[in-house]
Design a protein around this motif. Sequence first.
Motif, PDB file in Angstrom:
ATOM      1  N   ASN A   1      -0.334  11.025   0.541  1.00 15.23           N
ATOM      2  CA  ASN A   1       0.066  10.501   1.854  1.00 15.23           C
ATOM      3  C   ASN A   1      -1.022   9.579   2.368  1.00 15.23           C
ATOM      4  N   VAL A   2      -0.606   8.377   2.787  1.00 16.40           N
ATOM      5  CA  VAL A   2      -1.588   7.414   3.277  1.00 16.40           C
ATOM      6  C   VAL A   2      -1.208   6.979   4.695  1.00 16.40           C
ATOM      7  N   TYR A   3      -2.232   6.836   5.533  1.00 13.09           N
ATOM      8  CA  TYR A   3      -2.030   6.494   6.948  1.00 13.09           C
ATOM      9  C   TYR A   3      -2.934   5.322   7.309  1.00 13.09           C
TER      10      TYR A   3
ATOM     11  N   GLY B   1      -9.642   9.908  -1.675  1.00 14.41           N
ATOM     12  CA  GLY B   1      -9.677   8.547  -1.125  1.00 14.41           C
ATOM     13  C   GLY B   1     -10.306   7.559  -2.096  1.00 14.41           C
TER      14      GLY B   1
ATOM     15  N   VAL C   1      -6.486   8.770   3.594  1.00 12.25           N
ATOM     16  CA  VAL C   1      -5.713   9.302   2.473  1.00 12.25           C
ATOM     17  C   VAL C   1      -5.815  10.825   2.484  1.00 12.25           C
ATOM     18  N   GLU C   2      -4.666  11.497   2.454  1.00 14.87           N
ATOM     19  CA  GLU C   2      -4.726  12.959   2.291  1.00 14.87           C
ATOM     20  C   GLU C   2      -4.854  13.201   0.790  1.00 14.87           C
TER      21      GLU C   2
ATOM     22  N   LEU D   1      -7.621   2.853   6.307  1.00 20.44           N
ATOM     23  CA  LEU D   1      -6.654   3.786   5.734  1.00 20.44           C
ATOM     24  C   LEU D   1      -7.246   5.182   5.650  1.00 20.44           C
TER      25      LEU D   1
ATOM     26  N   ILE E   1       0.856  -1.203   0.000  1.00 24.01           N
ATOM     27  CA  ILE E   1       0.000   0.000   0.000  1.00 24.01           C
ATOM     28  C   ILE E   1       0.895   1.258   0.000  1.00 24.01           C
TER      29      ILE E   1
ATOM     30  N   LYS F   1       1.898   6.739   9.656  1.00 26.58           N
ATOM     31  CA  LYS F   1       2.072   7.163   8.267  1.00 26.58           C
ATOM     32  C   LYS F   1       2.705   5.990   7.516  1.00 26.58           C
TER      33      LYS F   1
ATOM     34  N   PHE G   1      -7.906   6.618  -4.735  1.00 25.83           N
ATOM     35  CA  PHE G   1      -6.869   5.735  -4.195  1.00 25.83           C
ATOM     36  C   PHE G   1      -7.428   4.320  -3.976  1.00 25.83           C
TER      37      PHE G   1
ATOM     38  N   ALA H   1       0.912   4.176  -2.719  1.00 24.14           N
ATOM     39  CA  ALA H   1       0.674   5.567  -2.297  1.00 24.14           C
ATOM     40  C   ALA H   1       1.782   6.473  -2.836  1.00 24.14           C
TER      41      ALA H   1
ATOM     42  N   VAL I   1     -11.067   2.572   3.210  1.00 21.05           N
ATOM     43  CA  VAL I   1     -10.276   3.717   2.760  1.00 21.05           C
ATOM     44  C   VAL I   1     -11.148   4.965   2.893  1.00 21.05           C
TER      45      VAL I   1
END
Length: 436
Positions: free
Chosen positions: A41-43, A69, A65-66, A63, A31, A144, A72, A35, A105
């Motif tokens: 940026n994915v957390y 989403g 996603v900045e 997840l 992942i 992160k 992604f 990303a 997500v």
Amino acid sequence: MFDKKNGSMKDVKGLMKKQLQKGQMALLNSIAQIADRADVNVYVAGGFVRDLLLNIQNLDIDLVVEGNGIDFAETLASEFNGIAKSHARFGTSVVILKDQSRIDVAMARMEYYPRSGALPKVERSSIDKDLSRRDFTVNSMAIKLNGQGAFCLIDFFNGEMDLKAGFIRVLHDRSFIEDPCRIFRAIRFEQRFKFSIEDQTKASMKNAIESNLINQLSRTRLMNEIKLLLKEPDPIGCVDRMQELSILQNFAPDISNDDSHWLAMKKIDSVLAWGEMIPMLKKPEIWFVYFHGLFIAMEDAAFEQAMERLHFPDKISSRMRSDRAHIVKAKRDLNERREPKPSKIYDIFSKLSSEAVILLLVACSSERVNRYAALYFNQYYMLAKIKLTSDDLIEMGMEPGPIFSDVFKALRDARINGQVVSRDEEVVLVESQFLQ
Ligand code: ATP
Ligand code: MG
């Protein structure tokens, strides 16, 4: 309260490698690479991070996603040959992988509550804002996955400290007003981890309860929260807590305060354990046993009023109504002093759902009734299988009609009571009782 600079930046890659299953770690690494390529940026956030720090396995990957989403999620789905299902309004998706595991997500978002208990309006945002809309400090951590600071713990609210100390703490004083569901969530996590609800949090929770904010929740959300609580490993701990905090009375004022009812509720656990040892036809739905148990001691009129006021989904109220009627009848029948015939025991138990059997045993709390239940499931149920079919009866010269159910009942009773064992004996019984 929220201070980005003070947020921990602890590297947790070693911990993840040590504690996560290899496949899960590999999935998170993939992942992260996806990303990077997608330049977002994915957390991983929420319960997954909490449980990692508690060393509890959690297969739900959430997840954040900045960025977009949904895009992604679709990229993930195509890379992993899975399917993405999205909710455009909330910017959330679920990616279902080939092995049926799921990855949730969501875009990093801010939430506005138009009024207490309403669903929030959402707006795209950054991870810090996303974490600050969450319920409790222990659920407001993220890791992160890619870019600068990859595999670092993001903990703006000292969630890790509260995890160590065992505290459930809201992020701000208006938390329960914004979303009264959190009242139930606080109890859920308190009871699951045997944590304590921090003092100020408890005070604002009590305020929200006293202000009847629970009534502002839709019935669907309320039902969902109660169901989740009763599915926890210690449902009676959750029920006790709801009782102590006057939550039960808040949504069902007629719930019994009678000590014997609460003592009976506490027996459910051991009856369920006993039920595990007998071959019940269908495993009882545990949450439903506890849920129905809450209402079982009510008088009929109070029960009907509660059903009306709570307007549960029809499926739930009709199931409760039918179980309730069968339990009352079974209790009356089993109360007779004479030892019932096996066929009578069969008649009583065959009408009860698995949940009703458990509640009946709880209500009767007698060795004798336990013995009948064991006999029914271990013996009578199997003995009741009749060899003759409708076709056989027609061949024997009988006209199809309501009489057939009388014949089958007579055959079943005779089998259960040991008067008939073989097919030939069944034929003799039909000839002597129905064909003369
Ligand atoms: P569980 O192990 O029971 O699934 P969880 O923490 O994963 O626990 P979820 O209900 O799956 O709980 O929610 C995921 C995350 O979303 C939570 O950890 C929390 O950060 C956030 N969250 C969920 N419900 C709320 C809510 N009502 N208010 C604020 N944040 C919430
Ligand atoms: Mg979860």
